[in-house]
Design a protein around this motif. Structure first.
Motif, PDB file in Angstrom:
ATOM      1  N   PHE A   1       5.229  -8.738   1.456  1.00  0.00           N
ATOM      2  CA  PHE A   1       5.789  -7.970   2.580  1.00  0.00           C
ATOM      3  C   PHE A   1       6.384  -8.912   3.626  1.00  0.00           C
ATOM      4  O   PHE A   1       5.868  -9.022   4.746  1.00  0.00           O
TER       5      PHE A   1
ATOM      6  N   ASN B   1      -6.221  -4.865   4.625  1.00  0.00           N
ATOM      7  CA  ASN B   1      -5.576  -4.458   3.372  1.00  0.00           C
ATOM      8  C   ASN B   1      -4.860  -5.625   2.695  1.00  0.00           C
ATOM      9  O   ASN B   1      -4.452  -5.539   1.537  1.00  0.00           O
ATOM     10  N   GLY B   2      -4.685  -6.698   3.458  1.00  0.00           N
ATOM     11  CA  GLY B   2      -4.014  -7.867   2.887  1.00  0.00           C
ATOM     12  C   GLY B   2      -4.100  -9.021   3.866  1.00  0.00           C
ATOM     13  O   GLY B   2      -4.571  -8.861   4.991  1.00  0.00           O
TER      14      GLY B   2
ATOM     15  N   GLU C   1      -1.689 -10.540   5.412  1.00  0.00           N
ATOM     16  CA  GLU C   1      -0.571 -10.677   6.368  1.00  0.00           C
ATOM     17  C   GLU C   1      -1.023 -10.614   7.824  1.00  0.00           C
ATOM     18  O   GLU C   1      -0.629 -11.461   8.646  1.00  0.00           O
TER      19      GLU C   1
ATOM     20  N   CYS D   1      -0.550 -14.948   1.268  1.00  0.00           N
ATOM     21  CA  CYS D   1      -1.083 -13.628   1.655  1.00  0.00           C
ATOM     22  C   CYS D   1      -1.466 -12.833   0.409  1.00  0.00           C
ATOM     23  O   CYS D   1      -0.594 -12.367  -0.325  1.00  0.00           O
TER      24      CYS D   1
ATOM     25  N   ASP E   1       0.441  -7.767  -9.932  1.00  0.00           N
ATOM     26  CA  ASP E   1      -0.994  -7.524 -10.039  1.00  0.00           C
ATOM     27  C   ASP E   1      -1.339  -6.923 -11.401  1.00  0.00           C
ATOM     28  O   ASP E   1      -0.470  -6.465 -12.135  1.00  0.00           O
TER      29      ASP E   1
ATOM     30  N   MET F   1      -4.290  -9.963  -8.017  1.00  0.00           N
ATOM     31  CA  MET F   1      -2.929 -10.526  -8.057  1.00  0.00           C
ATOM     32  C   MET F   1      -2.862 -11.550  -9.193  1.00  0.00           C
ATOM     33  O   MET F   1      -3.728 -12.445  -9.290  1.00  0.00           O
TER      34      MET F   1
ATOM     35  N   THR G   1       4.344 -13.903   0.604  1.00  0.00           N
ATOM     36  CA  THR G   1       3.834 -12.541   0.788  1.00  0.00           C
ATOM     37  C   THR G   1       4.673 -11.565  -0.037  1.00  0.00           C
ATOM     38  O   THR G   1       5.789 -11.889  -0.435  1.00  0.00           O
TER      39      THR G   1
ATOM     40  N   ARG H   1      -3.193  -9.599  -1.584  1.00  0.00           N
ATOM     41  CA  ARG H   1      -3.290  -8.141  -1.406  1.00  0.00           C
ATOM     42  C   ARG H   1      -4.269  -7.631  -2.445  1.00  0.00           C
ATOM     43  O   ARG H   1      -4.828  -8.398  -3.220  1.00  0.00           O
ATOM     44  N   TYR H   2      -4.490  -6.285  -2.440  1.00  0.00           N
ATOM     45  CA  TYR H   2      -5.353  -5.655  -3.437  1.00  0.00           C
ATOM     46  C   TYR H   2      -6.750  -6.284  -3.352  1.00  0.00           C
ATOM     47  O   TYR H   2      -7.242  -6.541  -2.246  1.00  0.00           O
TER      48      TYR H   2
ATOM     49  N   THR I   1      -8.968 -14.823   3.764  1.00  0.00           N
ATOM     50  CA  THR I   1      -9.845 -13.967   2.977  1.00  0.00           C
ATOM     51  C   THR I   1     -11.140 -13.733   3.736  1.00  0.00           C
ATOM     52  O   THR I   1     -11.624 -14.629   4.430  1.00  0.00           O
TER      53      THR I   1
ATOM     54  N   TYR J   1       6.652  -7.927   7.258  1.00  0.00           N
ATOM     55  CA  TYR J   1       5.429  -7.869   8.090  1.00  0.00           C
ATOM     56  C   TYR J   1       5.479  -8.913   9.218  1.00  0.00           C
ATOM     57  O   TYR J   1       4.776  -8.812  10.218  1.00  0.00           O
TER      58      TYR J   1
END
Ligand SMILES: NC(=O)c1ccno1
Length: 248
Positions: free
Chosen positions: A9, A144-145, A147, A113, A49, A61, A7, A115-116, A89, A12
């Protein structure tokens, strides 16, 4: 079980230090390792990204950091079984209790994980050359991701591992559990006091008649399922369970 989570993050996943999962990690029952994807970047900005080919909003990513991270994290010895890679996803297959039961039987899981707008699709295709890859969705909505979805899946999976729940029987009585609770949600539960704000606990629960209590609980689970999950009730009816159980 060993779980690796990649990840941008890592913080998280602080909740995985708490409660039953935290205790299982401390006891060695569960080995959860967090990896910051940016550790596999080499530019000044730790870029993960870039803009999508074909145009469109948002960012995708990059494959390079993911490829290097998975090579390191999911790498294995020649006689080691490859880990199962799970990609959360919205476009994945539904993550259900059955999926949690299945994943709980895996010795190693790796969660990636995104993102974007997501991870470059070549990453999953490349990983599939070396390990089983699953795209799973925790529901028909977009986060948003990945996580939050991984927190959900890790909790649902690890609570099924022997020794994690205080009472091994409780998982078998949970909503959706295989066997007696298949396609059923749990009915109401009560504890002391016996009367609270003029609401009395159903007398059958105080009867000491375990058979009657079991039948009452199943009836209430059926009623709740019909009320809140007509889709499951349809399946029960199709399997003939609803009628049979209704008669019991
Ligand atoms: N629905 C999902 O599992 C999900 C994962 C990331 N965003 O949404």
């Amino acid at each position: 079980m060993r779980i690796d989570i990649i990840t941008i993050f890592p913080e998280y996943f602080a909740p995985l230090e708490l409660s039953l999962i935290g205790k299982a990690r401390a006891s060695g029952l569960l080995d959860i390792r967090l990896h910051d994807l940016r550790s596999w970047t080499h530019d000044r900005h730790n870029t993960v990204d870039d803009t999508p080919f074909g145009g469109g909003p948002g960012m995708v990513m990059k494959p390079e950091p993911w490829g290097a991270a998975l090579d390191d994290v999911a790498g294995r010895g020649p006689d080691e079984r490859p880990p199962r890679l799970v990609l959360p996803t919205p476009s994945g297959r539904p993550f259900t209790q059955a999926a949690a039961d299945r994943l709980a039987g895996e010795p190693r899981l790796v969660f990636a994980c995104g993102r974007y707008e997501g991870i470059d699709s070549r990453v999953a295709a490349d990983a599939a050359l070396r390990m089983p890859v699953e795209e799973l969705s925790v529901g028909d909505y977009v986060l948003n991701g990945g996580e939050s979805a991984v927190l959900v899946m890790v909790e649902a999976v690890t609570r099924l591992l022997p020794g994690v729940l205080g009472n091994a029987d409780s998982a078998a009585q949970d909503s959706f559990a295989p066997g007696a609770m298949h396609n059923l949600v749990e009915g109401p539960v009560y504890t002391k006091p016996r009367v609270w704000r003029d609401q009395e606990v159903p007398p059958v629960l105080l009867s000491g008649d375990h058979g009657a209590v079991d039948r009452w609980r199943r009836d209430e689970a059926l009623r709740k399922t019909v009320r809140t999950r007509p889709d499951l009730a349809e399946r029960l009816a199709a399997e003939g369970d609803l009628d049979r159980r209704d008669r019991e």
